[in-house]
Design an enzyme around this catalytic site. Structure first.
Site, mmCIF file in Angstrom:
data_model
loop_
_atom_site.group_PDB
_atom_site.id
_atom_site.type_symbol
_atom_site.label_atom_id
_atom_site.label_comp_id
_atom_site.label_asym_id
_atom_site.label_seq_id
_atom_site.Cartn_x
_atom_site.Cartn_y
_atom_site.Cartn_z
ATOM 1 N N ASP A 180 0.823 -1.209 0.000
ATOM 2 C CA ASP A 180 0.000 0.000 0.000
ATOM 3 C C ASP A 180 0.859 1.263 0.000
ATOM 4 O O ASP A 180 0.587 2.226 -0.719
ATOM 5 C CB ASP A 180 -0.931 0.008 1.224
ATOM 6 C CG ASP A 180 -1.819 -1.223 1.251
ATOM 7 O OD1 ASP A 180 -1.886 -1.933 0.232
ATOM 8 O OD2 ASP A 180 -2.429 -1.475 2.307
ATOM 9 N N TYR A 232 -6.006 -11.315 9.412
ATOM 10 C CA TYR A 232 -4.852 -10.927 8.589
ATOM 11 C C TYR A 232 -3.567 -11.459 9.233
ATOM 12 O O TYR A 232 -2.750 -12.112 8.581
ATOM 13 C CB TYR A 232 -4.797 -9.395 8.459
ATOM 14 C CG TYR A 232 -3.700 -8.891 7.546
ATOM 15 C CD1 TYR A 232 -3.949 -8.641 6.198
ATOM 16 C CD2 TYR A 232 -2.407 -8.670 8.016
ATOM 17 C CE1 TYR A 232 -2.953 -8.173 5.351
ATOM 18 C CE2 TYR A 232 -1.405 -8.213 7.192
ATOM 19 C CZ TYR A 232 -1.683 -7.956 5.854
ATOM 20 O OH TYR A 232 -0.688 -7.502 5.030
HETATM 21 C C1 GLA Z 1 -3.614 -4.930 3.188
HETATM 22 C C2 GLA Z 1 -2.153 -4.756 3.581
HETATM 23 C C3 GLA Z 1 -1.236 -5.001 2.388
HETATM 24 C C4 GLA Z 1 -1.559 -6.327 1.698
HETATM 25 C C5 GLA Z 1 -3.057 -6.456 1.439
HETATM 26 C C6 GLA Z 1 -3.425 -7.806 0.912
HETATM 27 O O1 GLA Z 1 -3.984 -3.947 2.273
HETATM 28 O O2 GLA Z 1 -1.930 -3.450 4.074
HETATM 29 O O3 GLA Z 1 0.107 -4.947 2.788
HETATM 30 O O4 GLA Z 1 -1.071 -7.392 2.447
HETATM 31 O O5 GLA Z 1 -3.806 -6.213 2.610
HETATM 32 O O6 GLA Z 1 -2.895 -7.994 -0.354
#
Ligand code: GLA
Length: 395
Positions: A180, A232
Site C-alpha cells: 500500500d 490478517y
Molecule cells: C492490506 C495490507 C497489504 C496487503 C493487502 C493484501 O492492504 O496493508 O500490505 O497485504 O492487505 O494484499
C-alpha cells in the site's frame, strides 16, 4: 456513481482550512493517493508480486514546520480536535486513532536518524476509509513526503514507503506488507505498478483502459467485518509457518511448477488442508500477477478479466479472506457483463474491482446495487478509477 473531488478544489480547501485552524499559511501542500490493487493479494508479505494502481482519491496535507518540537495534527475527517504531541516523546502504541498514522511516520523518520522536528499538519482525505483502498497508507505517505521536502531529507519514494510501513507495523501495530505504501508513493498516472516486494524492484506497466474501451470499476461494499485484523495476522503467520516447513525464505520461492510437490511435502509434514490452501493461493496468485503483466504488455487488456475472477475464487476458497458481500458483488458484476472482478485489499469486506467495457459500467454498477438491495445489504458505493500519480508536492 460518486467521483473524487477535483484535485484543485481539494487542495485549495486544505490550504484554507489550515489557515483557519493554525492562524498562519502552510509552508506547502502535498498529496498521497489511495490505491486499488489490480491483482496480487496477500502476496506482499510473502515476498511476492503485486500490481496496484493509484486512485484519484488522495490524502492532501498542508504542513508548516515548527521549531519547538511540537507536532499538532488536525484532520478534516476527525472529531474537530487538534492532537498535540511532543516529537521527542513519541512512543509506539502511545497515540490512538487516526493521529497514530501521521505521528508514526514522524517517529519512524526520527528513529531512522532523520532530523525531523515539530510541525503543524492539517490533513483532508477523500480516500474512503475501511474500504480496502489504503486510506491509512495515504495518511502515512502524505506526511512522509511532506517531511522529506520540509527537512530536505533527500529520501526516494521507495525509502519513504518503507518508513511509512515501519510506522504502521511498529508504531500503530498493524502487521501489513509494503504494497500500500509503495503504491501510494511510486505509482504513476496511466499505469499499474508491477512491484517485486522482495527487493522493491518495480516497473510501470501501461494500463491504457480508455484506449481499449474499458474501465476499472470500484465497488465499495461499505462492509468491514470485525475479524479482519486478527485474521490478517493469522493468515500471515500461516504463510510464514508454511515457508518454514518447506525450508524456503518465503512462499515466493515456491515456483508454480513445483506447487504439487510442495503441497505433498506439506501434507507429509502434517500441515492441515487449510495451511496447504494458503500456499496454493500465494503461489498461484504470484503466477496470476505475472500473467496479467504479460497480457497488459501485449495490449490484451480484455483477457485480464478472467484472471481477476480466478484470483477472487482463490481468495474465497483457498485464502478464505472473502465474505458474502464481496462474493455477491463479484458474482453480480460478472453476471451483468463485467469481463472479470475480484475483491481487492485485505478482505473481510471492503471493495471489489471489476474490469468492464465502457458502455457496461452503469449496468454493472446497477446490477451490484440491485443484488445488494435484494439481499438486504446497504447500498454499495461505485466509482471508476483512472490510474493516477503517486505522492507529490502540490504547492
Ligand atoms: C492490506 C495490507 C497489504 C496487503 C493487502 C493484501 O492492504 O496493508 O500490505 O497485504 O492487505 O494484499
Amino acid at each position: 456513481m460518486t467521483t473524487a473531488a477535483t484535485a484543485a478544489t481539494h487542495a485549495e480547501r486544505t490550504a484554507k482550512d489550515f489557515t483557519v485552524h493554525y492562524g498562519a499559511d502552510p509552508d506547502g501542500l502535498w498529496a498521497a493517493p489511495g490505491r486499488v490493487n489490480l491483482i496480487g493479494e496477500h502476496t506482499d508479505y510473502n515476498d511476492g508480486f503485486v500490481l496496484p494502481v493509484a486512485l484519484p482519491h488522495a490524502a492532501v496535507a498542508a504542513v508548516r514546520r515548527r521549531d519547538d518540537g511540537v507536532l499538532r495534527l488536525h484532520s478534516a475527517q476527525g472529531d474537530g480536535a487538534v492532537v498535540t504531541l511532543d516529537v521527542a516523546g513519541l512512543t509506539p502504541g502511545g497515540v490512538q486513532g487516526w493521529a497514530a498514522y501521521p505521528a508514526g511516520v514522524v517517529w519512524a523518520l526520527r528513529e531512522a536518524g532523520h532530523p525531523v522536528g515539530g510541525a503543524d499538519v492539517h490533513i483532508d482525505s477523500d480516500v474512503p476509509t475501511g474500504a480496502g483502498l489504503s486510506s491509512s497508507a495515504a495518511l502515512e505517505c502524505v506526511v512522509a513526503v511532506a517531511c522529506n521536502d520540509l527537512w530536505q531529507l533527500g529520501l526516494g519514494a521507495a525509502q519513504l514507503a518503507v518508513l511509512a510501513q515501519r510506522a504502521e507495523n511498529a508504531f500503530v501495530g498493524v502487521p501489513c506488507g509494503v504494497m500500500d505504501q509503495m503504491a501510494s508513493t511510486c505509482c504513476a498516472a496511466g499505469g499499474a505498478l508491477f512491484l517485486d516486494t522482495r527487493d522493491l524492484s518495480q516497473r510501470q506497466v501501461p494500463l491504457d483502459l480508455a484506449g481499449a474501451g474499458l474501465r476499472l470499476l470500484v465497488l465499495d461494499t461499505r462492509v468491514k467485518h470485525d475479524l479482519a485484523d486478527g485474521a490478517y495476522a493469522e493468515r500471515r503467520a500461516g504463510c510464514e509457518r508454511a515457508a518454514e516447513l518447506l525450508g524456503v525464505r518465503a512462499l515466493r520461492d515456491v515456483p508454480q511448477s513445483l506447487l504439487p510437490q510442495a503441497l505433498e511435502r506439506l501434507e507429509q509434514l502434517g500441515a492441515d488442508a487449510e495451511l496447504r490452501a494458503l500456499v496454493r493461493h500465494v503461489v498461484t496468485e504470484d503466477a496470476r500477477v505475472e500473467q496479467v503483466v504479460a497480457l497488459l504488455d501485449g495490449g490484451d487488456l480484455r483477457a485480464v478479466g478472467p484472471v481477476l475472477t480466478a484470483g477472487h475464487a482463490s481468495l474465497r476458497d483457498d485464502f478464505r479472506v472473502s465474505c458474502v458481500e464481496t462474493d455477491l458483488a463479484v458474482a453480480a458484476a460478472v453476471e451483468a457483463g463485467a469481463l472479470g472482478a475480484r475483491m481487492t485489499g485485505g478482505g473481510f469486506g471492503g471493495s471489489v474491482v471489476a474490469l468492464v467495457a465502457d458502455d457496461g459500467t452503469e449496468r454493472v454498477a446497477a446490477a451490484v446495487a440491485d443484488a445488494f438491495a435484494a439481499a438486504g445489504y446497504g447500498a454499495p458505493r461505485a466509482f471508476t478509477a483512472v490510474p493516477g500519480d503517486g505522492a507529490r508536492r502540490l504547492a
